[in-house]
Motif scaffolding. Sequence first.
Motif, short mmCIF file in Angstrom:
data_model
loop_
_atom_site.label_atom_id
_atom_site.label_comp_id
_atom_site.label_asym_id
_atom_site.label_seq_id
_atom_site.Cartn_x
_atom_site.Cartn_y
_atom_site.Cartn_z
N CYS A 39 6.63 95.69 46.00
CA CYS A 39 6.42 96.60 44.86
C CYS A 39 6.74 95.90 43.54
N CYS A 68 8.18 102.71 47.97
CA CYS A 68 8.01 101.43 48.68
C CYS A 68 8.87 101.45 49.94
N CYS A 92 11.65 98.34 50.39
CA CYS A 92 12.95 98.35 49.70
C CYS A 92 13.53 99.76 49.60
N CYS A 137 11.86 93.18 44.99
CA CYS A 137 11.10 93.35 46.24
C CYS A 137 9.68 92.84 46.02
ZN LIG Z 1 9.74 97.54 47.18
#
Ligand SMILES: [Zn+2]
Length: 386
Positions: A218, A158, A161, A215
């Motif tokens: 994700c 991701c 993050c 996050c």
């Molecule tokens: Zn993430």
Amino acid sequence: MADKRDYYDVLGVSKDASADDLKKAYRKLAKQYHPDMNPGDKTAEAKFKEVNEAYEVLSDSTKRQRYDQFGHAGVDPSYGAGAGAGGFGGGFGGFDVGDIFESFFGGGFGGFGGGSSRPRNPNAPIRGNDINVTVGLSFMEAAKGCKQQITVQRLEKCETCGGSGAKKGTSPETCPECGGTGQVKVQQRTPIGVIQTTRTCTKCSGKGKIVKEPCGDCRGMGRVRHTRTLEVSVPAGIDDGQTFVLRGQGDEGLNGGPSGDVNIMVTLRPDTLFERDGFDVWCDIPITFTQAVLGDEIVVPTIDGKVKYNVPEGTQSGTVFRLRNKGIPYVNGRGRGDQYVKVNIEVPRNLNAKQKDALKKFEDLSSDRNYEKRKSFFDKLKDAMK
Ligand SMILES: [Zn+2]
Ligand SMILES: [Zn+2]
């Protein structure tokens, strides 16, 4: 698997070899056993793998330290754990020493949902999953190799993050319950005294860290699924049902583990002209009665384009000619198969009166000399019917 050779022996260096010594020894052996230098040699291939594996471990100071201390079990998760897999490079990656002891001593004692193959340490690196794709190719694409675009849906780190799973601007916090170790000590009073055991921290599931605000992109998983189009070079000579691999193009690993692969399986569509038999190509060509009788130059399609071939005088229907080295190239090797051309006489139809007349005249002029087989057949028939 149990008889793995000592990595230092594999590279032919002493235990106190310097990084430079290792590199020199590795390069020399890698060149010696390289598949390009030893096409088709299985022993060399195995040696090459062994050399690579040894160097992968010994060239990494952390892995080398573990190997020096614990041997193969220190660097190979499948070693001694009964997994039986292994053999694919890149499967190593920081295997925790604590994990080894758990898998040696922790397994088998019932009651803990025994037999689970899930790694005990949730922070241990996990290789990403492989993705399997099928690609349909024409005869020619497979014979000559080609570029194909394939679409995969794969898990990638991701971006938002950076894989931590924590909302942008925040970061995972150390778990207050276990102080970041992921383990908590439990004391149990039993008839034989107080026994202290450790168990996985439930608050953080053993991760040692807690994500307070996940996050959004994700949902705290650290990976998101993307649809990606990859351009793939299909190797020339690949056959129906065969698979080739794009290393490291599969799902991203977890906890720093390596990515999985993309396995591409090939299916071949039938061709109108050519038929494949391994690396040989077969092709049927109709010829006329006259071409067969008098001989002629015919045009033969091959995977390299059209070539001319002289059909000799008196060619029988069903005769097969071989065109050397006009077949399919060997995958990952030198040389290629042959092409076989089968000529079949097409008996003419829809003749007009003039043509029929010409043939009758020809027949009247023919004798046994022109038809050896026919003559021998009637001789045999005569004998048999006496
Ligand atoms: Zn993430
Ligand atoms: Zn915890």
